[in-house]
Motif scaffolding. Structure first.
Motif, PDB file in Angstrom:
ATOM      1  N   SER A  65      18.122  -9.488  -2.642  1.00 58.27           N
ATOM      2  CA  SER A  65      17.776  -8.669  -3.815  1.00 58.27           C
ATOM      3  C   SER A  65      16.265  -8.515  -3.964  1.00 58.27           C
ATOM      4  CB  SER A  65      18.363  -9.299  -5.086  1.00 58.27           C
ATOM      5  OG  SER A  65      17.818 -10.609  -5.284  1.00 58.27           O
ATOM      6  N   ARG A  66      15.489  -9.473  -3.443  1.00 58.50           N
ATOM      7  CA  ARG A  66      14.034  -9.371  -3.548  1.00 58.50           C
ATOM      8  C   ARG A  66      13.484  -8.260  -2.669  1.00 58.50           C
ATOM      9  NH1 ARG A  66      14.946 -14.864  -3.317  1.00 58.50           N
ATOM     10  NH2 ARG A  66      14.411 -14.896  -1.078  1.00 58.50           N
ATOM     11  N   ASP A  67      14.291  -7.815  -1.652  1.00 56.39           N
ATOM     12  CA  ASP A  67      13.828  -6.752  -0.764  1.00 56.39           C
ATOM     13  C   ASP A  67      14.018  -5.373  -1.359  1.00 56.39           C
ATOM     14  OD1 ASP A  67      13.089  -8.545   1.227  1.00 56.39           O
ATOM     15  OD2 ASP A  67      15.147  -8.642   1.998  1.00 56.39           O
ATOM     16  N   HIS A  68      14.724  -5.296  -2.515  1.00 54.93           N
ATOM     17  CA  HIS A  68      14.985  -3.973  -3.086  1.00 54.93           C
ATOM     18  C   HIS A  68      13.667  -3.294  -3.465  1.00 54.93           C
ATOM     19  CE1 HIS A  68      16.837  -0.749  -5.308  1.00 54.93           C
ATOM     20  NE2 HIS A  68      16.101  -1.043  -6.382  1.00 54.93           N
ATOM     21  N   GLY A  69      13.539  -2.067  -3.004  1.00 57.73           N
ATOM     22  CA  GLY A  69      12.334  -1.293  -3.302  1.00 57.73           C
ATOM     23  C   GLY A  69      11.204  -1.529  -2.335  1.00 57.73           C
ATOM     24  N   HIS A  70      11.326  -2.508  -1.425  1.00 55.22           N
ATOM     25  CA  HIS A  70      10.267  -2.746  -0.441  1.00 55.22           C
ATOM     26  C   HIS A  70      10.256  -1.614   0.591  1.00 55.22           C
ATOM     27  CE1 HIS A  70       9.791  -7.354  -1.195  1.00 55.22           C
ATOM     28  NE2 HIS A  70       9.577  -6.595  -2.277  1.00 55.22           N
ATOM     29  N   ARG A  71       9.097  -1.395   1.157  1.00 54.24           N
ATOM     30  CA  ARG A  71       8.918  -0.356   2.177  1.00 54.24           C
ATOM     31  C   ARG A  71       8.782  -1.004   3.559  1.00 54.24           C
ATOM     32  NH1 ARG A  71       7.371   4.754   0.391  1.00 54.24           N
ATOM     33  NH2 ARG A  71       7.060   4.908  -1.859  1.00 54.24           N
ATOM     34  N   VAL A  72       9.521  -0.440   4.525  1.00 56.51           N
ATOM     35  CA  VAL A  72       9.377  -0.802   5.939  1.00 56.51           C
ATOM     36  C   VAL A  72       8.733   0.394   6.622  1.00 56.51           C
ATOM     37  CG1 VAL A  72      10.552  -1.495   8.051  1.00 56.51           C
ATOM     38  CG2 VAL A  72      11.376  -2.298   5.834  1.00 56.51           C
ATOM     39  N   THR A  73       7.599   0.183   7.280  1.00 59.42           N
ATOM     40  CA  THR A  73       6.784   1.278   7.792  1.00 59.42           C
ATOM     41  C   THR A  73       6.754   1.237   9.311  1.00 59.42           C
ATOM     42  OG1 THR A  73       5.413   1.173   5.828  1.00 59.42           O
ATOM     43  CG2 THR A  73       4.514   2.354   7.700  1.00 59.42           C
ATOM     44  N   CYS A  74       6.955   2.424   9.904  1.00 62.45           N
ATOM     45  CA  CYS A  74       6.804   2.615  11.344  1.00 62.45           C
ATOM     46  C   CYS A  74       5.512   3.373  11.584  1.00 62.45           C
ATOM     47  CB  CYS A  74       7.998   3.369  11.923  1.00 62.45           C
ATOM     48  SG  CYS A  74       7.814   3.788  13.683  1.00 62.45           S
ATOM     49  N   ARG A  75       4.670   2.883  12.519  1.00 58.18           N
ATOM     50  CA  ARG A  75       3.377   3.503  12.788  1.00 58.18           C
ATOM     51  C   ARG A  75       3.314   3.933  14.266  1.00 58.18           C
ATOM     52  NH1 ARG A  75       0.469   2.205   8.267  1.00 58.18           N
ATOM     53  NH2 ARG A  75       1.243   0.348   7.152  1.00 58.18           N
ATOM     54  N   ALA A  76       2.897   5.201  14.466  1.00 60.63           N
ATOM     55  CA  ALA A  76       2.718   5.755  15.833  1.00 60.63           C
ATOM     56  C   ALA A  76       1.240   5.966  16.055  1.00 60.63           C
ATOM     57  CB  ALA A  76       3.488   7.057  15.975  1.00 60.63           C
ATOM     58  N   HIS A  77       0.670   5.277  17.089  1.00 57.98           N
ATOM     59  CA  HIS A  77      -0.768   5.298  17.313  1.00 57.98           C
ATOM     60  C   HIS A  77      -1.076   5.949  18.656  1.00 57.98           C
ATOM     61  CE1 HIS A  77      -4.954   4.146  17.167  1.00 57.98           C
ATOM     62  NE2 HIS A  77      -4.830   3.546  18.378  1.00 57.98           N
ATOM     63  N   SER A  78      -2.049   6.911  18.635  1.00 55.91           N
ATOM     64  CA  SER A  78      -2.519   7.559  19.869  1.00 55.91           C
ATOM     65  C   SER A  78      -3.933   7.085  20.116  1.00 55.91           C
ATOM     66  CB  SER A  78      -2.477   9.085  19.735  1.00 55.91           C
ATOM     67  OG  SER A  78      -3.057   9.691  20.884  1.00 55.91           O
ATOM     68  N   ALA A  79      -4.115   6.332  21.209  1.00 59.03           N
ATOM     69  CA  ALA A  79      -5.443   5.814  21.510  1.00 59.03           C
ATOM     70  C   ALA A  79      -6.401   6.930  21.897  1.00 59.03           C
ATOM     71  CB  ALA A  79      -5.336   4.771  22.639  1.00 59.03           C
ATOM     72  N   GLU A  80      -5.889   7.963  22.618  1.00 56.48           N
ATOM     73  CA  GLU A  80      -6.767   9.055  23.055  1.00 56.48           C
ATOM     74  C   GLU A  80      -7.219   9.888  21.863  1.00 56.48           C
ATOM     75  OE1 GLU A  80      -6.727  12.858  26.185  1.00 56.48           O
ATOM     76  OE2 GLU A  80      -5.105  11.389  26.183  1.00 56.48           O
TER      77      GLU A  80
END
Length: 1266
Positions: A641-656
């Motif tokens: 229940s503590r995870d409700h409303g939490h955000r899980v984020t995926c990040r795509a990084h381009s080094a160039e």
């Protein structure tokens, strides 16, 4: 002098002293016979002054009341002057006797004014009202000098003005009437006396034919007047007032009520103001303004415009000052308005019909348009056929053709009928197309004499067609790399051609178009075809995006074509997170996959949750659009229940590209309600205030219901009289009471489950005293706790406080007492109790919630009796003739109640004897016993009586001697209180009066001047006096004597004489040296005795001068030899003067009543003797009979002793209950009201005073107390 029986004792002595001064005066030449004659004259004068000459006054009225008429609320006075000494005078109202009391009880607005000694008994009435409208008469009672007298009856007429006029229609309003119609108006004048006179004014003019009806009012003698009138309003009455005027003799000015007349009448005919000379003649396109005015009318006219009989919606305005309605028709004239009829109508609500004014329009208009039919675009060396056609015009127009600056001839011209009464013109033309004519303007022109200032034409440009020459693209080098979002410009160019080459851009074989809608960001901007000389160009601006990667851009013009290619670098076009489920509950597994759809170059993917990195795994690859690369990775989570409303984020990084793209997934966990740590479990409120029980709960979905229960009862979710449940679940209470204190149970529920919590409400309320030990008793020297128990919330350690209720602030200190409190009980501990500590104490409980609670408790200190021993009360006088009564007064203090016993000469008194009557009184700790002895006998009752006071703690006694009526004892404690060059202030105390009313006299002499002066002290009972008329720097000797009907107190007592020396002056005094004391009150003028006696004495002197001359000479020589030494023989002189003074006293009837004199020292009161009424403090017995304890403001629970009720009065009525000082007869603080009850206790004794007025003496001297 008092009445006809004048006490001339002092006058006689003054005359004798004057004669003696004449005998001893400086005239030494007189012979002895002369002195003898003067002595004889003085003796004669003395005899005459002792003779009383009666004065008779005739009975009757010297002032009679008169008929009066006054306005209600005024003050009147009915005169009554009476010459009837000793008679009772009273007034009668409509035969009802009002009584002789000047205050007239029962009639608070009535009282008698004037000086009764002068016979003035005027009836004064304040704030007259209708009840005073009556007949009055002044009545004089029968007396010894004559029968009763009654004045003529007079009438007091009270005029009652009308208060308000009731107008129908209602006053102050505006009534709407139609001119010429008849209306009825009524006006009512309320209660008045006499009836009001009502008139009407219409527009300032009196209205005739008024119907008046007078009827009885709400009370007797009042009248209601109703007036009616018929009113026919005219147009001139509009806005004027119709006034009802009420007049009455009781009014200073008439009262008025009015209504405003709003008279309706029709308006005048409308008038249209045409702007020019030729009415109706206008031109198309002209802005025509036609004002229409209608004057008069109420309401102002309503104006309506009509066009060809159809209403035109035009507003109109009114000017109320001149009653004018005005409307302006504004229109732009059009050709179709030709022949139209414009009308203006005027009317209002009372118009019999509509009034109208009309105008017909004649419109002139040119052709609205010229049209050229046919195409002017053709290949070179070919013919075109064109036709020029006009719209309808009035009048008709002519046509001509122009090519450049050259006029062409038409092949055909035609005229036809057109619309709105106009005509249509038409012209045809055939033309050969040549390359050199390309771009020239072909014009068709229309003209007419009616439109000389205007030109009407239509032009076209010739377009001769021929083909173009060359095509190429200018821009970046083909295959060059650009970041997404870069702006790239491509230009397509061509040479030659007509029409201009249509340069078209293509992307991968698709035509390039600008994106729509235009509000989106423009990633493609396609320029227009531009021409510079024979060169044509078209620009294509691109904001590069992923779709542009490796795309082919081409430009085409007819059969010609050119192309180029661009490489675009871009981050992921779409970063998507895919979940294995949408409904999560605590403990479920969540699998998330992050997919990068396409990017160039490829990107690296990573996961984090609320900033914390997560471990992930690679996912299978997918195909990528826009010729880029795709990527994907997954992460696994176990949710709570503590995870409700939490955000899980995926990040795509381009080094160039040095760029990161992120996407978030919000976790949605379904769980039942859970109360948060900040949930309030204790709420505090004040009684009668508001309380809010908040709710801090977490749940998903949100709770469906919040249910509150209190003591097993569920509170209605819809709310109640004193509560409501807010949308967030909080419980709001108002007007809370202490019964609302307790635990409230909250029940929260959603689709996932329920949760409960307990919230405590603590209601703070003002303290109330529940128990107070009243009275609290203790013996002298003992210890006791005064206990005060209170109900309060909160209970504070120091909320108890104590005060002692005493008028003397010095006695209010509680420093010698111990204050204690424990919980809801407070204690005031008193050790070694003293009499001073007895009294009323106040327990004050203050817990910070207003108001503090207060409770009274009495501390009763028990002590043995203490009998008062005032000197004047130890001796009582009464006549021993077996017809009089005597009362012995014994007063003591003690607690508990005292029992009195009496003995006579040591033998217990038999109270069963009917001659002895005892009355006992108890007032708090003060107790009194009155022993009344009827039919006093000298042989049996002249004895020593002993009063013994006894209670359970001890006893005390005092002795009272019953003696015969005698001369008064000498005054006590004569002393000087002030001294000036011309006056001396004296003060003394009463002595025993001998059983009769006593008065005081002052004798004084200047030691250097022969003779004595006498002054009577007024008021008779005063114990202070200011002797005036003294000379500065002079020695005086002053004596004070008391006298009653039996004689005076004598001059032998050393306490009644003083020797004084007046101080000198810094400058000579302006007062005469022979000034006499000025304290004597003015006496009414009597018969001129002194001149008569002087005349008789003169005759005797002349007849006997030869006989007494020698004797007077001998006496003068003897006086000279004795000199001043005569004054040193004070004892002989005092005895002589005393005996002479006794003989000079008035010898009225001896009073057989017993009396006593209070030792209380009073202030001097100097006022006329006829107004003097000695006022002494009432005793406890008087209070018991006349007042009791009915003025108590504080009622104490219970009684101190069974035999006594309310032993304590309110604080303002208490004196020190048990003072540890010497007690006087009036230590109790008695109320200061005037005592008016004459001899109420023992009526059988009240008649012993004979003709003396009973209310002229204090209570003690009426035979009731000794």
């Amino acid at each position: 002098m008092k009445g006809p029986q004048t006490d001339c004792g002092p006058c006689r002595w003054q005359i004798m002293d004057m004669v003696a001064a004449m005998v001893r005066g400086p005239g030494t030449a007189l012979k002895t016979p002369t002195r003898a004659s003067l002595l004889f004259m003085g003796l004669l004068i003395t005899g005459l002054t002792q003779s009383r000459i009666p004065a008779s006054v005739p009975r009757g009225f010297w002032a009679l009341p008169e008929n009066l008429t006054v306005v209600e609320g005024a003050t009147v006075e009915l005169k009554c002057g009476v010459s009837a000494p000793g008679s009772v005078v009273q007034w009668a109202k409509d035969g009802l006797l009002l009584g002789p009391n000047p205050g007239i009880p029962g009639f608070p607005r009535y009282h008698m004014e004037g000086d009764p000694a002068r016979g003035e008994f005027h009836l004064h009435i304040e704030a007259c009202d209708l009840s005073d409208d009556a007949e009055y008469e002044c009545q004089v009672g029968r007396s010894e000098t004559g029968p009763e007298l009654v004045s003529p009856r007079v009438s007091l007429s009270i005029l009652v003005p009308p208060k308000v006029l009731q107008l129908t229609p209602e006053a102050g309003t505006t009534v709407t009437w139609v001119a010429g119609q008849e209306y009825m108006v009524s006006c009512i004048s309320g209660d008045a006396k006499p009836a009001s006179d009502i008139t009407f004014l219409q527009s300032g003019q009196a209205v005739p034919s008024i119907s008046v009806d007078v009827s009885e009012g709400s009370q007797e003698k009042l009248f209601i007047t109703e007036a009616k009138v018929s009113v026919t309003p005219q147009s001139s009455d509009n806005g004027q007032l119709l006034v009802c005027v009420g007049s009455s003799p009781a009014l200073v000015s008439p009262i008025k009520a009015s209504i405003t007349m709003n008279v309706l009448f029709p308006p005048g005919p409308p008038i249209i103001e045409w702007p020019g000379l030729n009415e109706g003649l206008v031109r198309a396109g002209q802005n025509l303004e036609l004002p229409c005015t209608a004057r008069g009318g109420n309401p102002p006219a309503t104006l309506q415009w009509l066009k060809n009989g159809q209403p035109v919606p035009i507003a109109w305005g009114t000017e109320h000052v001149h009653a004018t309605a005005r409307s302006v028709l504004t229109m732009t004239v059009r050709p179709e308005d030709h022949g139209a009829q414009i009308s203006c109508e005027a009317y209002n609500s009372v118009s019999a019909g509509t009034q109208e004014r009309s105008i017909t329009l004649q419109v002139t208009f040119p052709p609205s348009a010229i049209t050229i039919l046919g195409s002017v675009s053709q290949s070179e060396n070919k013919n075109v056929t064109l036709c020029c056609l006009t719209k309808s015009s009035r009048p008709k127009v002519l046509l001509r053709w122009w090519l450049g600056g050259r006029q062409l001839q038409p092949t055909e011209e035609t005229v036809m009928d057109g619309l709105h009464g106009g005509q249509i013109s038409m012209s045809n033309l055939t033309l050969l197309m040549r390359r050199e004519d390309n771009g020239l303007t072909l014009t068709c022109e229309a003209f007419s004499e009616a439109f000389t200032k205007e030109t009407f034409k239509k032009s076209l440009t010739l377009n001769v067609k021929y083909p173009a020459q060359k095509l190429w693209i200018e821009g970046p080098q083909e295959g060059q790399h650009f970041r997404t979002g870069t702006r790239v410009r491509l230009v397509c160019l061509a040479i030659g051609g007509n029409p201009d080459p249509s340069l078209i851009w293509f992307k991968d074989a698709r035509t390039v178009m600008e994106p729509r809608p235009p509000q989106e960001p423009r990633r493609v901007q396609l320029g227009n075809l531009e021409k510079s000389g024979s060169t044509f160009s078209r620009e294509l601006v691109l904001v590069l995006g992923p779709p542009d990667n490796k795309a082919k851009f081409s430009c085409k013009a007819g059969q010609l074509s050119a192309s180029t290619q661009i490489v675009v670098l871009f981050p992921p076009t779409n970063l998507t997170i895919l979940a294995n489920t949408s409904a999560l509950r605590p403990g479920d597994a969540l699998n998330l996959t992050c997919v990068s759809v396409s990017s160039n170059p490829p990107v690296n993917l990573s996961w984090d949750k609320e900033g914390k990195k997560l471990e992930d795994v690679a996912a299978p690859p997918q195909s990528a659009p826009f010729k880029g690369s795709a990527a994907s990775r997954s992460v696994f989570l176990r949710v709570s229940s503590r995870d409700h409303g939490h955000r899980v984020t995926c990040r795509a990084h381009s080094a160039e590209l040095r760029e990161t793209v992120s996407s978030s997934y919000r976790i949605n966990v379904l769980y039942p309600p859970e109360f948060l740590g900040e949930q309030v479990l204790m709420v505090t409120a004040v009684e009668q205030g508001e309380a809010l029980l908040p709710v801090s709960v977490s749940a998903n979905p949100v709770p469906e219901a919040f249910n509150w229960t209190f003591r097993g009862y569920r509170l209605s979710p819809a709310g109640g009289p004193r509560h409501r449940i807010l949308s967030n679940g909080a419980l709001q209470l108002w007007n809370v009471t202490r019964s609302d204190d307790g635990l409230y149970q909250l029940h929260c529920q959603n689709s996932e489950g329920t949760a409960e919590a307990l919230v405590r409400l603590s209601v703070h309320y003002a303290p109330t005293i529940r128990a107070l030990q009243d009275p609290t008793e203790v013996d002298v020297g003992g210890s006791v706790d005064i206990v005060c128990t209170a109900d309060a919330n909160p209970i504070l350690p120091n909320m108890f406080n104590w005060e002692k209720l005493e008028e003397d602030e010095e006695d209010q200190s509680l420093d010698d007492m111990e204050k204690m409190s424990k919980g809801s009980t407070g204690r005031l501990r008193i050790r070694h109790a003293t009499l001073v500590q007895a009294g009323a104490y106040q327990c004050i409980v203050d817990n910070g919630v207003a108001p503090p609670a207060r409770g009274l408790v009495r501390l009763v200190v028990r002590f043995a009796p203490q009998v008062e021993h005032p000197a004047p009360l130890t001796k009582v006088a009464a006549a021993g003739d077996s017809t009089s009564s005597a009362t012995l007064h014994c007063r003591a203090r003690g607690v508990p109640n005292i029992v009195f016993t009496w003995t006579k000469n040591g033998v217990p008194l038999d109270l069963q004897d009917p001659r002895y009557t005892e009355h006992t009184y108890h007032q708090g700790g003060v107790h009194s016993s009155l022993l009344t002895i009827a039919n006093v006998s000298a042989a049996q009752d002249y004895a020593l009586f002993t009063c013994t006071a006894t209670n359970s703690l001890g006893s005390d006694h005092t002795n009272i001697q019953l003696v015969s009526i005698s001369r008064p004892d000498p005054p006590l404690g004569l002393k000087v209180v002030s001294l000036t060059p011309h006056s001396v202030g004296l003060e003394w105390k009463h002595g025993f009066d001998g059983g009769l009313p006593q008065k005081f006299h002052i004798r004084y002499e200047a030691l250097e001047t022969p003779g004595f002066l006498y002054v009577d002290v007024l008021p008779p009972q005063a114990t202070t006096f200011t002797l005036t008329g003294l000379q500065p720097s002079t020695r005086y000797r002053v004596w004070l004597l008391a006298s009653n009907a039996m004689g005076d107190s004598g001059l032998t007592d050393k306490q009644i004489q003083l020797s004084i020396t007046t101080p000198g002056l810094d400058q000579p005094s302006g007062e005469p040296y022979d000034q006499l004391p000025t304290e004597q009150p003015g006496e009414p003028p009597g018969l001129p005795l002194l001149p008569v006696m002087c005349a008789v004495g003169g005759l005797l002197l002349l007849s006997n001068i030869s006989c007494v001359g020698g004797f007077l000479w001998w006496r003068r020589l003897r006086h000279l030899t004795e000199g001043i030494s005569e004054k040193s023989e004070a004892g002989l002189e005092e005895d002589r003067v005393r005996n002479e003074y006794e003989e000079s006293q008035w010898t009225g009837d001896q009073d057989t009543r017993s009396s006593t004199v209070s030792t209380t020292e009073t202030e001097p009161h100097l006022h006329p003797l006829r107004d003097f009424r000695p006022q002494l403090p009432p005793t406890l017995e008087e209070m018991a009979y006349t007042r009791g304890l009915e003025e108590e403001d504080v009622a104490f629970p219970g009684h101190l002793y069974d035999e006594v009720e309310r032993v304590y009065g309110p604080p303002g009525a208490w004196g020190p209950l048990y003072d540890e000082v010497q007690m006087g007869p009036y230590d109790v603080c008695w109320p200061g009201d005037k005592y008016n009850d004459p001899g109420r206790i023992y009526d059988q004794v009240a008649g012993d005073w004979g003709t003396m007025a009973s209310d002229s003496l204090p209570f003690e001297l009426r035979g009731d107390l000794v």
